[in-house]
Design a protein around this motif. Structure first.
Motif, PDB file in Angstrom:
ATOM      1  N   ILE A  97      -1.138 -10.788  44.786  1.00  0.00           N
ATOM      2  CA  ILE A  97      -1.349 -12.227  44.965  1.00  0.00           C
ATOM      3  C   ILE A  97      -0.261 -12.954  44.200  1.00  0.00           C
ATOM      4  O   ILE A  97      -0.052 -12.700  43.009  1.00  0.00           O
ATOM      5  CB  ILE A  97      -2.735 -12.662  44.447  1.00  0.00           C
ATOM      6  CG1 ILE A  97      -3.848 -11.951  45.211  1.00  0.00           C
ATOM      7  CG2 ILE A  97      -2.905 -14.179  44.561  1.00  0.00           C
ATOM      8  CD1 ILE A  97      -5.227 -12.201  44.643  1.00  0.00           C
ATOM      9  N   GLN A  98       0.438 -13.847  44.895  1.00  0.00           N
ATOM     10  CA  GLN A  98       1.479 -14.643  44.237  1.00  0.00           C
ATOM     11  C   GLN A  98       1.013 -16.086  44.103  1.00  0.00           C
ATOM     12  O   GLN A  98       0.558 -16.708  45.058  1.00  0.00           O
ATOM     13  CB  GLN A  98       2.796 -14.596  45.003  1.00  0.00           C
ATOM     14  CG  GLN A  98       3.888 -15.428  44.307  1.00  0.00           C
ATOM     15  CD  GLN A  98       5.242 -15.298  44.964  1.00  0.00           C
ATOM     16  OE1 GLN A  98       5.570 -14.257  45.549  1.00  0.00           O
ATOM     17  NE2 GLN A  98       6.045 -16.341  44.902  1.00  0.00           N
ATOM     18  N   LEU A  99       1.166 -16.597  42.869  1.00  0.00           N
ATOM     19  CA  LEU A  99       0.781 -17.981  42.561  1.00  0.00           C
ATOM     20  C   LEU A  99       1.985 -18.684  41.938  1.00  0.00           C
ATOM     21  O   LEU A  99       2.217 -18.575  40.735  1.00  0.00           O
ATOM     22  CB  LEU A  99      -0.391 -17.998  41.577  1.00  0.00           C
ATOM     23  CG  LEU A  99      -1.668 -17.256  41.995  1.00  0.00           C
ATOM     24  CD1 LEU A  99      -2.565 -17.032  40.796  1.00  0.00           C
ATOM     25  CD2 LEU A  99      -2.396 -18.047  43.058  1.00  0.00           C
ATOM     26  N   SER A 100       2.740 -19.380  42.756  1.00  0.00           N
ATOM     27  CA  SER A 100       3.862 -20.151  42.219  1.00  0.00           C
ATOM     28  C   SER A 100       3.360 -21.538  41.818  1.00  0.00           C
ATOM     29  O   SER A 100       3.962 -22.567  42.145  1.00  0.00           O
ATOM     30  CB  SER A 100       4.986 -20.238  43.253  1.00  0.00           C
ATOM     31  OG  SER A 100       5.643 -18.997  43.359  1.00  0.00           O
ATOM     32  N   THR A 118      -7.981  -8.214  39.030  1.00  0.00           N
ATOM     33  CA  THR A 118      -7.136  -7.185  38.409  1.00  0.00           C
ATOM     34  C   THR A 118      -7.926  -5.901  38.154  1.00  0.00           C
ATOM     35  O   THR A 118      -7.341  -4.824  38.082  1.00  0.00           O
ATOM     36  CB  THR A 118      -6.514  -7.713  37.104  1.00  0.00           C
ATOM     37  OG1 THR A 118      -7.537  -8.241  36.257  1.00  0.00           O
ATOM     38  CG2 THR A 118      -5.511  -8.813  37.403  1.00  0.00           C
ATOM     39  N   ARG A 119      -9.254  -6.010  38.025  1.00  0.00           N
ATOM     40  CA  ARG A 119     -10.065  -4.795  37.911  1.00  0.00           C
ATOM     41  C   ARG A 119     -10.011  -3.967  39.185  1.00  0.00           C
ATOM     42  O   ARG A 119     -10.273  -2.763  39.165  1.00  0.00           O
ATOM     43  CB  ARG A 119     -11.518  -5.163  37.594  1.00  0.00           C
ATOM     44  CG  ARG A 119     -11.755  -5.612  36.168  1.00  0.00           C
ATOM     45  CD  ARG A 119     -13.236  -5.654  35.833  1.00  0.00           C
ATOM     46  NE  ARG A 119     -13.494  -6.475  34.657  1.00  0.00           N
ATOM     47  CZ  ARG A 119     -14.053  -7.678  34.687  1.00  0.00           C
ATOM     48  NH1 ARG A 119     -14.419  -8.195  35.847  1.00  0.00           N
ATOM     49  NH2 ARG A 119     -14.257  -8.357  33.576  1.00  0.00           N
ATOM     50  N   LYS A 120      -9.719  -4.614  40.295  1.00  0.00           N
ATOM     51  CA  LYS A 120      -9.581  -3.904  41.573  1.00  0.00           C
ATOM     52  C   LYS A 120      -8.162  -3.382  41.793  1.00  0.00           C
ATOM     53  O   LYS A 120      -7.805  -2.980  42.910  1.00  0.00           O
ATOM     54  CB  LYS A 120      -9.956  -4.843  42.724  1.00  0.00           C
ATOM     55  CG  LYS A 120     -11.425  -5.237  42.771  1.00  0.00           C
ATOM     56  CD  LYS A 120     -11.703  -6.110  43.992  1.00  0.00           C
ATOM     57  CE  LYS A 120     -13.177  -6.382  44.154  1.00  0.00           C
ATOM     58  NZ  LYS A 120     -13.460  -7.206  45.372  1.00  0.00           N
ATOM     59  N   ASN A 121      -7.350  -3.419  40.735  1.00  0.00           N
ATOM     60  CA  ASN A 121      -5.963  -2.966  40.825  1.00  0.00           C
ATOM     61  C   ASN A 121      -5.130  -3.860  41.738  1.00  0.00           C
ATOM     62  O   ASN A 121      -4.176  -3.413  42.375  1.00  0.00           O
ATOM     63  CB  ASN A 121      -5.886  -1.511  41.296  1.00  0.00           C
ATOM     64  CG  ASN A 121      -4.713  -0.778  40.655  1.00  0.00           C
ATOM     65  OD1 ASN A 121      -4.265  -1.146  39.576  1.00  0.00           O
ATOM     66  ND2 ASN A 121      -4.217   0.255  41.324  1.00  0.00           N
ATOM     67  N   ILE A 122      -5.487  -5.122  41.815  1.00  0.00           N
ATOM     68  CA  ILE A 122      -4.699  -6.120  42.548  1.00  0.00           C
ATOM     69  C   ILE A 122      -3.776  -6.793  41.544  1.00  0.00           C
ATOM     70  O   ILE A 122      -4.239  -7.317  40.529  1.00  0.00           O
ATOM     71  CB  ILE A 122      -5.604  -7.158  43.219  1.00  0.00           C
ATOM     72  CG1 ILE A 122      -6.518  -6.496  44.252  1.00  0.00           C
ATOM     73  CG2 ILE A 122      -4.774  -8.263  43.882  1.00  0.00           C
ATOM     74  CD1 ILE A 122      -7.595  -7.418  44.799  1.00  0.00           C
ATOM     75  N   VAL A 123      -2.488  -6.776  41.793  1.00  0.00           N
ATOM     76  CA  VAL A 123      -1.550  -7.396  40.877  1.00  0.00           C
ATOM     77  C   VAL A 123      -1.464  -8.894  41.184  1.00  0.00           C
ATOM     78  O   VAL A 123      -1.353  -9.305  42.335  1.00  0.00           O
ATOM     79  CB  VAL A 123      -0.161  -6.739  40.948  1.00  0.00           C
ATOM     80  CG1 VAL A 123       0.426  -6.772  42.355  1.00  0.00           C
ATOM     81  CG2 VAL A 123       0.799  -7.414  39.985  1.00  0.00           C
ATOM     82  N   VAL A 124      -1.539  -9.701  40.131  1.00  0.00           N
ATOM     83  CA  VAL A 124      -1.405 -11.155  40.257  1.00  0.00           C
ATOM     84  C   VAL A 124      -0.130 -11.565  39.535  1.00  0.00           C
ATOM     85  O   VAL A 124       0.070 -11.260  38.354  1.00  0.00           O
ATOM     86  CB  VAL A 124      -2.612 -11.887  39.662  1.00  0.00           C
ATOM     87  CG1 VAL A 124      -2.433 -13.406  39.799  1.00  0.00           C
ATOM     88  CG2 VAL A 124      -3.912 -11.443  40.333  1.00  0.00           C
ATOM     89  N   ILE A 125       0.728 -12.251  40.268  1.00  0.00           N
ATOM     90  CA  ILE A 125       1.999 -12.713  39.726  1.00  0.00           C
ATOM     91  C   ILE A 125       2.004 -14.231  39.778  1.00  0.00           C
ATOM     92  O   ILE A 125       1.702 -14.818  40.822  1.00  0.00           O
ATOM     93  CB  ILE A 125       3.185 -12.156  40.537  1.00  0.00           C
ATOM     94  CG1 ILE A 125       3.136 -10.629  40.532  1.00  0.00           C
ATOM     95  CG2 ILE A 125       4.504 -12.652  39.986  1.00  0.00           C
ATOM     96  CD1 ILE A 125       4.165  -9.993  41.428  1.00  0.00           C
ATOM     97  N   ALA A 126       2.322 -14.875  38.645  1.00  0.00           N
ATOM     98  CA  ALA A 126       2.262 -16.332  38.591  1.00  0.00           C
ATOM     99  C   ALA A 126       3.489 -16.888  37.880  1.00  0.00           C
ATOM    100  O   ALA A 126       4.024 -16.269  36.946  1.00  0.00           O
ATOM    101  CB  ALA A 126       0.993 -16.794  37.886  1.00  0.00           C
ATOM    102  N   ALA A 127       3.917 -18.048  38.307  1.00  0.00           N
ATOM    103  CA  ALA A 127       5.081 -18.716  37.724  1.00  0.00           C
ATOM    104  C   ALA A 127       4.651 -19.651  36.605  1.00  0.00           C
ATOM    105  O   ALA A 127       3.600 -20.296  36.677  1.00  0.00           O
ATOM    106  CB  ALA A 127       5.815 -19.505  38.798  1.00  0.00           C
ATOM    107  N   PHE A 128       5.486 -19.729  35.589  1.00  0.00           N
ATOM    108  CA  PHE A 128       5.252 -20.699  34.527  1.00  0.00           C
ATOM    109  C   PHE A 128       5.706 -22.087  34.970  1.00  0.00           C
ATOM    110  O   PHE A 128       6.522 -22.238  35.875  1.00  0.00           O
ATOM    111  CB  PHE A 128       6.006 -20.301  33.244  1.00  0.00           C
ATOM    112  CG  PHE A 128       5.233 -19.352  32.389  1.00  0.00           C
ATOM    113  CD1 PHE A 128       4.286 -19.821  31.495  1.00  0.00           C
ATOM    114  CD2 PHE A 128       5.436 -17.974  32.482  1.00  0.00           C
ATOM    115  CE1 PHE A 128       3.557 -18.947  30.704  1.00  0.00           C
ATOM    116  CE2 PHE A 128       4.714 -17.095  31.695  1.00  0.00           C
ATOM    117  CZ  PHE A 128       3.770 -17.583  30.807  1.00  0.00           C
TER     118      PHE A 128
END
Length: 578
Positions: A97-100, A118-128
């Motif tokens: 999941i990408q969160l810009s 994230t417990r499901k091993n789903i990577v979450v990527i987010a921008a500052f």
């Protein structure tokens, strides 16, 4: 691989390569309920550019699922973001999941929703945030937070850290990419660099998408890896203590002994002060403490106490010529006693077998690798500040702490006096008399800002912070009279309400300047004034009445000697409820 993009939606002019399939949903909130629609077309443009950049750096096919939560502007609604994350958890099988996008304020509900994913091993990527501050969800420990820096000039250049806040910092460069109208546009910022990092992770085709595995992969090609040193944490637990000498800092201990979680066997002093064998209540009438001061020289070091509490002793050294710190350190080592000392005792304890605490701040206390980013406090912060020294600021902090807790209001305290440690204050930053503070002003701001955040996460209702003497300079003709650290303490703690202690002889112009300073610097409201008349015995000084200060400043004003704590707390509660 299925990738979810939560943003403003997507409107491809032409579906780019490596987007094998695209679908999505629009989520809005109206009339008390969440509305789901199939039209996820972008009307703002941000999500389309982010998606095109992602596709531009891919070398493998993905299925893209778009969740549109921005409809008219890029102003985030955290509840919509949480709803979108819950939708992913319940209805989507995805890998990344990408969160810009982000918000300046931490939210326990948002963090909880991310932990489920994230417990499901789903990577979450987010921008500052692009304005160089701490933002969420990028700063959460289970999210890969992406930032940018002008230190790098090529897109493949980046660094990583292990501090669980800012994970990746890449090149802050311009990207030329198609927008939702099919025209090329030029963009830059962390939102767009985030797509490059997402593409790197997707292209790697990792066997696991845990954060540790991803950071291990990213570290292999990083220009720099910033590693955080392990902090040294030495605890002192007190059962019974002896206190010496009986000076200003010890007065608050004697007066508020009921708030200390251990037993004080005796208070001691030297005979030259003339206080030995006198009752504490005769010296401090408001203390209600009937213990008698004992002679320091007659301490039984074999008695049943585990800790010796030593206040500031430099003036006693001047009077007697005796090095009391050296003498006490020797005794504590010989009789296996813990030592709490308000002075810097570094030179006396090196290589000694003694469990000791003294107020010091070193570079190990600075939150690592934040690159100047600060957090935004999200709960009430009440500051106790003053115009001068010896006004009763510690007394007011203790009274507020006691009464808040009695009302069932969970408060945490940040103190700047060494005795704060003994009263169980949750954090200390001592920078007053004889303190050991190795930090530069900006490092002090960062350290206090992080302390506020950590206390906020401990499920408290409010934080009370107490500063040292002075707020603004009386004159600018000598650098010693400019309260730099008080200013940094204010910036680091960012109180939004102030209890201001003033002297009865302060000029109204100086008091008004101080009030204006708080309002201008951190937008804090001065809730009330508390006037100290401690030096009223000096007939050469003109003192003003409580009514005078209240009338001139239009702020509720109390006398330090007889104010009702509940009146002050009611004013604070009214301010935050209103």
């Amino acid at each position: 691989m299925k990738v979810v993009l939560i943003d403003t939606g997507v409107s491809f002019h032409a579906v780019p390569n490596y987007i094998a399939a695209i679908s999505g949903v629009s989520i809005n909130y109206y009339n008390g309920q969440y509305l789901y629609e199939s039209d996820y077309r972008d009307k703002i443009g941000h999500g389309t550019v982010v998606a095109n950049l992602l596709a531009n750096y891919l070398n493998t096919d993905i299925d893209l699922y778009v969740i549109k939560i921005f409809h008219q502007s890029l102003e985030i609604n955290v509840n919509l973001l949480i709803e979108a994350l819950d939708f992913c958890d319940k209805h989507l099988e995805c890998d990344l999941i990408q969160l810009s996008i982000g918000t300046l304020y931490s939210s326990s509900k948002l963090e909880k929703a991310l932990k489920k994913l994230t417990r499901k091993n789903i990577v979450v990527i987010a921008a500052f945030d692009n304005y160089k501050c701490i933002s969420y969800p990028a700063a959460y420990s289970n999210v890969i937070g992406v930032d940018v820096t002008q230190d790098f000039k090529k897109i493949e250049e980046y660094c990583v850290t292990d501090n669980q806040v800012i994970d990746v910092r890449g090149a802050d460069i311009y990207h030329r990419i198609q927008n939702m109208d099919g025209k090329h546009t030029i963009v830059k910022g962390s939102s767009f660099y985030c797509s490059y990092i997402s593409a790197m992770i997707i292209n790697a085709n990792l066997s696991s998408y845990s954060k540790n595995d991803i950071m291990s992969f990213l570290s292999k090609n990083a220009i720099t890896i910033f590693t955080t040193p392990k902090p040294f944490d030495k605890k002192i637990y007190i059962r019974k203590a002896i206190v010496f000498p009986f000076n200003k800092e010890i007065h608050s201990i004697a007066a508020f002994e009921r708030l200390i979680g251990f037993e004080i066997l005796s208070y001691t002093d030297i005979r030259q002060t003339g206080r030995v064998n006198h009752r504490i209540i005769d010296i401090i009438p408001y203390s209600n403490n009937y213990k008698v001061l004992m002679d320091f020289e007659k301490i039984d070091w074999e008695a049943d106490f585990d800790t010796f509490i030593c206040g500031h002793v430099s003036k006693l050294h001047e009077i007697t010529g005796i090095n009391y710190i050296q003498k006490i350190v020797d005794k504590c080592e010989a009789y296996n006693k813990q030592l709490i000392c308000f002075d810097n005792v570094t030179e006396f304890v090196e290589g000694r077998n003694i469990n000791i605490w003294f107020p010091n701040k070193t570079h190990a206390d600075i939150p690592p690798y934040r690159f100047g980013k600060l957090r935004s406090p999200n709960i009430p912060i009440i500051g106790v500040f003053g115009t001068n020294s010896r006004q009763g600021k510690m007394t007011v902090q203790l009274i507020l702490r006691e009464h808040f807790l009695k009302k069932g209001i969970k408060v945490k305290n940040i103190g700047s006096e060494p005795e704060s440690f003994l009263f169980g204050f949750e954090y200390m930053y001592c920078f007053g008399y004889a303190s050991t503070d190795e930090l530069q002003p900006l490092e002090m701001v960062q350290t206090l800002n992080e302390a506020v955040f950590l206390l906020e996460r401990e499920n408290c209702d409010a934080i009370v912070v107490g500063c040292q003497s002075g707020t603004i300079p009386h004159q600018l003709r000598n650098i010693d009279y400019i309260p730099f650290k008080q200013y940094m303490f204010l910036l680091g703690t960012q109180p939004d309400s102030i209890v201001l202690l003033i002297n009865g002889y302060d000029t109204i112009e100086y008091v008004k300047r101080t009030i204006s300073f708080f309002e201008a610097t951190v937008a804090a409201k001065v809730i009330c004034l508390i006037v100290s008349y401690m030096e009223k015995t000096n007939s050469d000084i003109e003192f003003q009445s409580i009514d005078y200060f209240e009338r001139e400043c239009c702020i509720p004003t109390f006398n330090l000697q007889d104010f009702n704590a509940n009146d002050v707390i009611d004013l604070i509660l009214q301010y935050y409820s209103g």
